[in-house]
Enzyme design. Structure first.
Site, short mmCIF file in Angstrom:
data_model
loop_
_atom_site.label_atom_id
_atom_site.label_comp_id
_atom_site.label_asym_id
_atom_site.label_seq_id
_atom_site.Cartn_x
_atom_site.Cartn_y
_atom_site.Cartn_z
N GLN A 66 10.70 23.56 70.80
CA GLN A 66 10.60 24.73 71.48
C GLN A 66 10.98 26.17 70.62
O GLN A 66 10.96 27.26 71.11
CB GLN A 66 11.39 24.53 72.70
CG GLN A 66 11.00 23.52 73.87
CD GLN A 66 9.58 24.17 74.42
OE1 GLN A 66 9.41 25.04 74.47
NE2 GLN A 66 8.86 22.95 75.12
N CYS A 85 6.43 16.87 81.89
CA CYS A 85 6.29 15.44 81.63
C CYS A 85 7.02 14.78 82.71
O CYS A 85 6.66 13.44 83.08
CB CYS A 85 6.93 14.99 80.09
SG CYS A 85 6.55 16.03 78.95
N THR A 96 5.45 14.54 69.58
CA THR A 96 5.88 13.19 70.02
C THR A 96 5.74 12.28 68.92
O THR A 96 6.81 11.30 68.48
CB THR A 96 5.16 12.85 71.22
OG1 THR A 96 5.35 13.58 72.41
CG2 THR A 96 5.31 11.36 71.73
N THR A 123 -7.61 9.37 58.99
CA THR A 123 -8.39 10.73 58.38
C THR A 123 -7.89 12.08 59.06
O THR A 123 -7.54 12.02 60.26
CB THR A 123 -9.89 10.55 58.63
OG1 THR A 123 -10.41 9.22 58.20
CG2 THR A 123 -10.81 11.79 58.16
N SER A 169 5.40 21.23 67.18
CA SER A 169 3.91 21.05 67.75
C SER A 169 3.03 22.21 67.76
O SER A 169 3.61 23.26 68.06
CB SER A 169 4.09 20.26 69.03
OG SER A 169 2.89 20.05 69.92
N GLY A 170 1.74 21.96 67.63
CA GLY A 170 0.87 23.17 67.39
C GLY A 170 0.67 24.10 68.91
O GLY A 170 0.78 25.07 68.94
N ASN A 190 13.88 22.23 76.27
CA ASN A 190 12.63 22.63 76.66
C ASN A 190 12.82 23.04 78.09
O ASN A 190 12.06 23.92 78.95
CB ASN A 190 11.58 21.40 76.75
CG ASN A 190 12.12 20.23 77.10
OD1 ASN A 190 13.11 19.72 76.39
ND2 ASN A 190 11.75 19.61 78.09
#
Ligand code: PMP
Length: 395
Positions: free
Chosen positions: A179, A326, A71, A239, A201-202, A149
């Site tokens: 995806q 979502c 996102t 960080t 995304s992980g 997705n």
């Protein structure tokens, strides 16, 4: 429990957990600090960046930005490009994007952009003619997802990006590949060399939640989305989440090694699809006939309601999804199925099974045994079923 909702999130791989562990415990130092102890975390980020760069087809490591999630990558791509290029205001995207592109595009429109949303046909394939017609001299950005997705339908982003660059090399091409990464090969130095920005995304490829990446091709005109410190070459302040960055790289490494497992995963999905279609009357595959991800099966069960199907599946220990996670909780039918003009009775009874490389044949067989009974029971109490069976099929 049988987990067949891998497009929502995936189980974290044990090797991934092991890789991040030191950075959550003993190696907690800020990678930007000047002392010796910080060298380990700083080096770990460098190695992770090189690993992800290799995974994406051997791009330059400095073209990989680590973010907090897909996102964020999508927000950074769209708003970052808008801010760097105030002279052009036209954006092209599709009607079936994930909300992290769709809602961002609507927000971009509120901030002065003009956005064209390209539609799809009944199979979920992009209307390429409409796309070509939408390109304009003031087009700034084209943002088109790689794989959907909800339905798994794949868009030919290699071809689309090429059309974009041939039309006007000044147009920036972004793709949300959340995806497809780890399931389809994505060589950004070869077949996908016209793609400027790519998000993923992980947690969709057996990594942890809360880490993502944005590929930014050298020379792309983009401003930072998060401003502050000098991290990520001044392009994403904050960080670094060292453990999660290391974990993302490990997940990419494992996905690369497991590319051959994709064939087995597809065989299981195809078996699930064929068996359910054989056993259940009035069942359709949303996206049938289109090129689809090897793990996704979106089924339209006429005359019953998606949420009721999910409750029944849940009671049987099977995790699946209707629409995207979502948007679940809302009874509004999926915007993707609406864009595909799926008939009303089929759209409301849609359910998605999504597999991973960890899905077993036994799990798939349990679904094949359980699901037809659930559909039959729900149809028995459906006021629409009897009427619909006697009437001519809609759509
Ligand atoms: N894009 C697509 C296509 C997705 O499926 C998802 C996750 N559902 C996202 C973006 C958002 O990913 P994240 O949870 O990492 O923000």
């Amino acid at each position: 429990m049988m987990y067949l909702d891998n497009n929502a999130t995936t189980a974290i791989a044990p090797e991934v957990v092991a890789s991040m562990q030191p950075y959550l415990t003993t190696e907690y130092f800020n990678p930007s600090s000047a002392y010796e102890a910080s060298r380990g975390p700083a080096f770990a980020i460098k190695a992770a960046r090189a690993q992800v760069a290799k995974f994406l087809g051997g791009v330059h490591p400095d073209e990989v930005l680590f973010t907090g999630c897909a996102t964020e990558s999508n927000n950074a791509a769209i708003f970052g490009v808008m801010r760097a290029n105030p002279g052009r205001r036209h954006i092209i995207t599709t009607a079936v994007e994930h909300p992290s592109v769709l809602e961002v595009s609507k927000e971009a429109a509120r901030e002065g952009a003009e956005v064209s949303f390209i539609g799809v046909n009944q199979r979920g394939e992009l209307d390429l003619d409409a796309f070509v017609k939408a390109l304009r001299p003031d087009t700034l950005l084209v943002s088109i997802m790689h794989a959907n997705n909800e339905t798994g339908v794949i868009f030919p982003i290699d071809e689309i990006a090429r059309i974009v660059k041939e039309t006007d090399p000044g147009i920036i091409f972004h793709s949300d590949a959340t995806q497809s990464v780890g399931k389809l090969g994505l060589d950004l130095t070869d077949r996908f060399a016209c793609v400027d920005l790519l998000s993923f995304s992980g947690h969709k490829l057996h990594g942890p939640k809360g880490v993502g990446a944005l590929f930014v091709r050298r020379g792309t005109r983009i401003r930072p989305f998060l401003c502050g410190g000098h991290q990520e070459g001044g392009r994403r302040a904050g960080t670094e989440n060292v453990g999660h960055i290391v974990a993302l790289a490990k997940a990419c490494e494992l996905a690369e090694e497991a590319m051959t497992d994709v064939t087995a995963m597809q065989a299981l999905r195809d078996h699930l699809e064929a068996s359910l279609c054989e056993k259940i009357p009035w069942l359709e595959v949303n996206g049938a006939g289109a090129l689809r991800l090897p793990n996704t099966l979106n089924l339209a069960c006429h005359c019953i309601e998606g949420e009721s199907i999910l409750y029944q599946l849940d009671a049987a220990g099977i995790c699946a999804s209707s629409g995207s996670a979502c948007t679940s909780g809302s009874l509004e039918p999926s915007h993707v199925l609406q864009a595909m003009q799926i008939p009303f009775m089929a759209m409301h009874g849609s359910v998605r099974f999504s597999l991973s490389r960890y899905t077993t044949a036994a799990e798939v067989d349990t679904v094949i045994e359980t699901f037809p009974g659930i559909v039959e029971r729900l149809r028995r109490i459906s006021p629409y079923w009897d009427v619909a069976r006697r009437a001519p099929r809609e759509g």
